[in-house]
Design an enzyme around this catalytic site. Structure first.
Site, PDB file in Angstrom:
ATOM      1  N   ILE A   1       3.495  15.078  66.885  1.00  0.00           N
ATOM      2  CA  ILE A   1       3.937  15.214  68.281  1.00  0.00           C
ATOM      3  C   ILE A   1       4.888  16.405  68.430  1.00  0.00           C
ATOM      4  O   ILE A   1       4.759  17.213  69.347  1.00  0.00           O
ATOM      5  CB  ILE A   1       4.599  13.902  68.769  1.00  0.00           C
ATOM      6  CG1 ILE A   1       3.572  12.771  68.754  1.00  0.00           C
ATOM      7  CG2 ILE A   1       5.197  14.071  70.155  1.00  0.00           C
ATOM      8  CD1 ILE A   1       4.144  11.370  68.973  1.00  0.00           C
TER       9      ILE A   1
ATOM     10  N   CYS B   1      11.222  12.325  65.747  1.00  0.00           N
ATOM     11  CA  CYS B   1      11.226  11.807  64.371  1.00  0.00           C
ATOM     12  C   CYS B   1      11.149  10.284  64.411  1.00  0.00           C
ATOM     13  O   CYS B   1      11.420   9.663  65.438  1.00  0.00           O
ATOM     14  CB  CYS B   1      12.488  12.269  63.639  1.00  0.00           C
ATOM     15  SG  CYS B   1      13.987  11.776  64.458  1.00  0.00           S
TER      16      CYS B   1
ATOM     17  N   SER C   1      10.797   9.061  71.280  1.00  0.00           N
ATOM     18  CA  SER C   1      10.456   8.530  69.950  1.00  0.00           C
ATOM     19  C   SER C   1      10.807   7.054  69.820  1.00  0.00           C
ATOM     20  O   SER C   1       9.955   6.198  70.004  1.00  0.00           O
ATOM     21  CB  SER C   1      11.132   9.348  68.861  1.00  0.00           C
ATOM     22  OG  SER C   1      10.292  10.422  68.536  1.00  0.00           O
ATOM     23  N   ARG C   2      12.041   6.760  69.497  1.00  0.00           N
ATOM     24  CA  ARG C   2      12.485   5.367  69.404  1.00  0.00           C
ATOM     25  C   ARG C   2      13.910   5.299  69.936  1.00  0.00           C
ATOM     26  O   ARG C   2      14.739   6.165  69.632  1.00  0.00           O
ATOM     27  CB  ARG C   2      12.459   4.868  67.954  1.00  0.00           C
ATOM     28  CG  ARG C   2      11.071   4.525  67.432  1.00  0.00           C
ATOM     29  CD  ARG C   2      10.442   3.301  68.133  1.00  0.00           C
ATOM     30  NE  ARG C   2       9.100   3.037  67.674  1.00  0.00           N
ATOM     31  CZ  ARG C   2       7.977   3.517  68.220  1.00  0.00           C
ATOM     32  NH1 ARG C   2       8.048   4.301  69.286  1.00  0.00           N
ATOM     33  NH2 ARG C   2       6.803   3.212  67.735  1.00  0.00           N
TER      34      ARG C   2
ATOM     35  N   ASP D   1      12.247   7.795  77.350  1.00  0.00           N
ATOM     36  CA  ASP D   1      11.054   6.946  77.453  1.00  0.00           C
ATOM     37  C   ASP D   1      11.233   5.685  76.616  1.00  0.00           C
ATOM     38  O   ASP D   1      10.384   4.786  76.651  1.00  0.00           O
ATOM     39  CB  ASP D   1       9.813   7.720  76.976  1.00  0.00           C
ATOM     40  CG  ASP D   1       8.534   6.930  77.194  1.00  0.00           C
ATOM     41  OD1 ASP D   1       8.318   6.448  78.326  1.00  0.00           O
ATOM     42  OD2 ASP D   1       7.749   6.768  76.230  1.00  0.00           O
TER      43      ASP D   1
ATOM     44  N   GLU E   1      15.104  -2.174  74.292  1.00  0.00           N
ATOM     45  CA  GLU E   1      14.011  -2.241  75.271  1.00  0.00           C
ATOM     46  C   GLU E   1      13.115  -3.474  75.143  1.00  0.00           C
ATOM     47  O   GLU E   1      12.442  -3.855  76.100  1.00  0.00           O
ATOM     48  CB  GLU E   1      13.129  -0.988  75.166  1.00  0.00           C
ATOM     49  CG  GLU E   1      12.273  -0.940  73.896  1.00  0.00           C
ATOM     50  CD  GLU E   1      11.407   0.332  73.796  1.00  0.00           C
ATOM     51  OE1 GLU E   1      11.928   1.423  74.065  1.00  0.00           O
ATOM     52  OE2 GLU E   1      10.232   0.193  73.448  1.00  0.00           O
TER      53      GLU E   1
ATOM     54  N   HIS F   1       8.611   3.289  78.100  1.00  0.00           N
ATOM     55  CA  HIS F   1       7.791   3.508  76.890  1.00  0.00           C
ATOM     56  C   HIS F   1       6.330   3.767  77.290  1.00  0.00           C
ATOM     57  O   HIS F   1       5.408   3.140  76.782  1.00  0.00           O
ATOM     58  CB  HIS F   1       7.883   2.290  75.954  1.00  0.00           C
ATOM     59  CG  HIS F   1       7.667   2.651  74.508  1.00  0.00           C
ATOM     60  ND1 HIS F   1       8.374   2.098  73.489  1.00  0.00           N
ATOM     61  CD2 HIS F   1       6.805   3.517  73.914  1.00  0.00           C
ATOM     62  CE1 HIS F   1       7.970   2.608  72.334  1.00  0.00           C
ATOM     63  NE2 HIS F   1       7.020   3.476  72.568  1.00  0.00           N
TER      64      HIS F   1
HETATM   65  P1  NAI Z   1       4.826  12.084  62.368  1.00  0.00           P
HETATM   66  O1  NAI Z   1       4.940  11.124  61.258  1.00  0.00           O
HETATM   67  O2  NAI Z   1       3.607  12.956  62.477  1.00  0.00           O
HETATM   68  O3  NAI Z   1       6.093  13.054  62.364  1.00  0.00           O
HETATM   69  C1  NAI Z   1       7.413  12.619  62.190  1.00  0.00           C
HETATM   70  C2  NAI Z   1       8.211  13.807  61.662  1.00  0.00           C
HETATM   71  O4  NAI Z   1       9.581  13.414  61.604  1.00  0.00           O
HETATM   72  C3  NAI Z   1       7.787  14.225  60.241  1.00  0.00           C
HETATM   73  O5  NAI Z   1       7.567  15.620  60.193  1.00  0.00           O
HETATM   74  C4  NAI Z   1       8.991  13.822  59.385  1.00  0.00           C
HETATM   75  O6  NAI Z   1       9.195  14.680  58.293  1.00  0.00           O
HETATM   76  C5  NAI Z   1      10.110  13.947  60.408  1.00  0.00           C
HETATM   77  N1  NAI Z   1      11.333  13.267  60.008  1.00  0.00           N
HETATM   78  C6  NAI Z   1      11.472  12.210  59.159  1.00  0.00           C
HETATM   79  N2  NAI Z   1      12.789  11.928  59.005  1.00  0.00           N
HETATM   80  C7  NAI Z   1      13.467  12.814  59.787  1.00  0.00           C
HETATM   81  C8  NAI Z   1      14.837  13.040  60.023  1.00  0.00           C
HETATM   82  N3  NAI Z   1      15.779  12.311  59.427  1.00  0.00           N
HETATM   83  N4  NAI Z   1      15.188  14.029  60.875  1.00  0.00           N
HETATM   84  C9  NAI Z   1      14.245  14.807  61.458  1.00  0.00           C
HETATM   85  N5  NAI Z   1      12.918  14.652  61.256  1.00  0.00           N
HETATM   86  C10 NAI Z   1      12.535  13.664  60.426  1.00  0.00           C
HETATM   87  O7  NAI Z   1       5.023  11.227  63.701  1.00  0.00           O
HETATM   88  P2  NAI Z   1       4.527  11.575  65.178  1.00  0.00           P
HETATM   89  O8  NAI Z   1       3.144  11.068  65.366  1.00  0.00           O
HETATM   90  O9  NAI Z   1       4.829  12.964  65.502  1.00  0.00           O
HETATM   91  O10 NAI Z   1       5.481  10.589  66.016  1.00  0.00           O
HETATM   92  C11 NAI Z   1       6.877  10.797  66.105  1.00  0.00           C
HETATM   93  C12 NAI Z   1       7.515   9.558  66.691  1.00  0.00           C
HETATM   94  O11 NAI Z   1       7.093   9.402  68.042  1.00  0.00           O
HETATM   95  C13 NAI Z   1       7.076   8.242  66.028  1.00  0.00           C
HETATM   96  O12 NAI Z   1       7.880   7.949  64.911  1.00  0.00           O
HETATM   97  C14 NAI Z   1       7.258   7.241  67.106  1.00  0.00           C
HETATM   98  O13 NAI Z   1       8.544   6.654  66.968  1.00  0.00           O
HETATM   99  C15 NAI Z   1       7.219   8.050  68.399  1.00  0.00           C
HETATM  100  N6  NAI Z   1       6.114   7.679  69.272  1.00  0.00           N
HETATM  101  C16 NAI Z   1       6.404   7.328  70.558  1.00  0.00           C
HETATM  102  C17 NAI Z   1       5.410   6.995  71.449  1.00  0.00           C
HETATM  103  C18 NAI Z   1       5.718   6.661  72.881  1.00  0.00           C
HETATM  104  O14 NAI Z   1       4.841   6.157  73.610  1.00  0.00           O
HETATM  105  N7  NAI Z   1       6.914   6.914  73.379  1.00  0.00           N
HETATM  106  C19 NAI Z   1       4.005   6.931  71.025  1.00  0.00           C
HETATM  107  C20 NAI Z   1       3.803   7.386  69.645  1.00  0.00           C
HETATM  108  C21 NAI Z   1       4.819   7.716  68.814  1.00  0.00           C
END
Ligand code: NAI
Length: 344
Positions: A155, A202, A230-231, A255, A260, A292
């Site tokens: 993302i 993240c 994210s969260r 979001d 939540e 969300h």
């Molecule tokens: P991803 O796994 O592809 O990328 C996460 C990135 O965060 C990785 O590059 C990782 O190295 C990095 N990371 C890990 N620890 C970290 C730290 N301490 N500081 C900075 N970066 C760090 O995940 P993706 O698909 O990009 O999703 C990201 C987040 O988005 C998910 O963890 C989820 O919580 C959230 N999400 C939210 C949604 C929504 O509807 N609001 C839907 C889908 C995901």
């Protein structure tokens, strides 16, 4: 036909699962309640449960699911911070949908930023009332501003491309930077001190819990905007509220929210909200909260249904589980999955 049950069903989920279930030879019973210790007994007689980020998969719930013969928890989401993997280990397999539409989330983050900055949410209400004044609607150009992106996974990287399209300067922080990319990585301190807008992409882990707190916010530029798709618990909400009141933070697009679970996805418009922090945050003119919904596109819902049903089919057919997560690999530790096997 294998039989699975589905918790916390919403009409938009059901629509896409119903379209695909026959193809995967799976029968689905849809339950409205969320999964948790009080509802887990409803899974009796099914082979797998489909759960979501808003369900409770703590030790007690997992124990009840196991007692009722459940062998698979299929998360219909990417995040899994609500699953007690220790409790499930060696008992119930857990699969998830690692990616369904990173575009949906990245585009929603930009939509929130554009709305808040250009005050579209205020303008929409005004013009519906034939109030055509512009007072109070001044925004700023995104072009030339510095975007700080925390987390450059699927993302985060799409969000960076979107920001580049707006002519922004992008800096990023990730403890696991992407090799051979054009991303300009900096450390977290530099990102906080240089960014005009900070966007969180993240995962929530014990390292990232409350990573945005009163100390980090003090180190940011005065008036910075913060985006969180994210969260919720990446941000200490009480600290955010204080920083918004002190005008250290100039705007927040949220979001997700750390408390939540009991509120989001439900119509609470006739309920007295007891969470004073959320109520106060929502009351501020420079905050936008969505419930969300960043994932909520047709493409994402289709992909969620398809991958979840494929995960279940693979489980029933004794195939390796490509999207399995367990107590070991969720912590980055060695796991049989690395050799193409199931986690246990
Ligand atoms: P991803 O796994 O592809 O990328 C996460 C990135 O965060 C990785 O590059 C990782 O190295 C990095 N990371 C890990 N620890 C970290 C730290 N301490 N500081 C900075 N970066 C760090 O995940 P993706 O698909 O990009 O999703 C990201 C987040 O988005 C998910 O963890 C989820 O919580 C959230 N999400 C939210 C949604 C929504 O509807 N609001 C839907 C889908 C995901």
């Amino acid at each position: 036909m294998n039989k699975i049950c589905f918790f916390d069903t919403k009409p938009y989920d059901k629509l896409f699962f119903e379209q695909l279930k026959e193809q995967y030879e799976i029968e689905i019973e849809y339950f409205e309640p969320k999964l948790g210790p009080k509802t887990a007994f409803m899974a009796k007689g099914y082979e797998a449960v489909v759960a979501f980020v808003s369900d409770t998969l703590d030790e007690e719930t997992i124990h009840i699911l196991e007692e009722n013969g459940i062998k698979l928890i299929a998360m219909r989401c990417a995040g899994y911070n609500n699953v007690d993997f220790k409790a499930a280990y060696q008992k119930i397999h857990v699969v998830r949908v690692p990616a369904y539409s990173p575009y949906a989330v990245a585009e929603h983050a930009m939509a929130l930023l554009l709305t808040l900055n250009r005050k579209i949410h205020k303008a929409y209400i005004r013009t519906r009332d034939f109030n055509f004044s512009l007072n109070g609607l001044t925004g700023f150009d995104l072009h030339g501003k510095t975007m700080g992106v925390i987390g450059t996974g699927k993302i985060g990287r799409i969000f960076i491309d979107i920001c580049n399209g707006f002519g922004m300067k992008v800096i990023a922080y990730d403890p696991f930077p992407m090799k051979d990319s054009n991303i300009q990585y900096v450390d977290l301190d530099q990102l906080c001190s240089e960014a005009d807008i900070i966007s969180l992409h993240c995962p929530l882990t014990k390292d990232t819990f409350h990573m945005i707190n009163k100390d980090t916010m003090k180190s940011m530029k005065k008036g910075v905007f913060i985006l969180n798709t994210s969260r919720g618990a990446l941000i200490n909400s009480e600290d955010l509220l204080e920083a918004l009141k002190e005008e250290q933070i100039g705007g927040a697009c949220l979001d997700v929210y750390e408390e939540e679970t009991e509120l989001f996805y439900e119509d609470m418009s006739y309920t007295i909200i007891h969470d004073d922090v959320l109520a106060r945050i929502i009351s501020l003119p420079n905050v936008i909260v969505t419930s969300h919904q960043a994932f909520l596109t047709k493409e994402a819902l289709h992909n969620i249904a398809e991958t979840t049903l494929q995960n279940c089919r693979d489980f029933f057919d004794d195939n390796p589980l490509q999207n399995e997560v367990c107590y070991q690999c969720s912590k980055g530790e060695a796991c049989p999955k690395e050799n193409g096997k199931r986690c246990f």
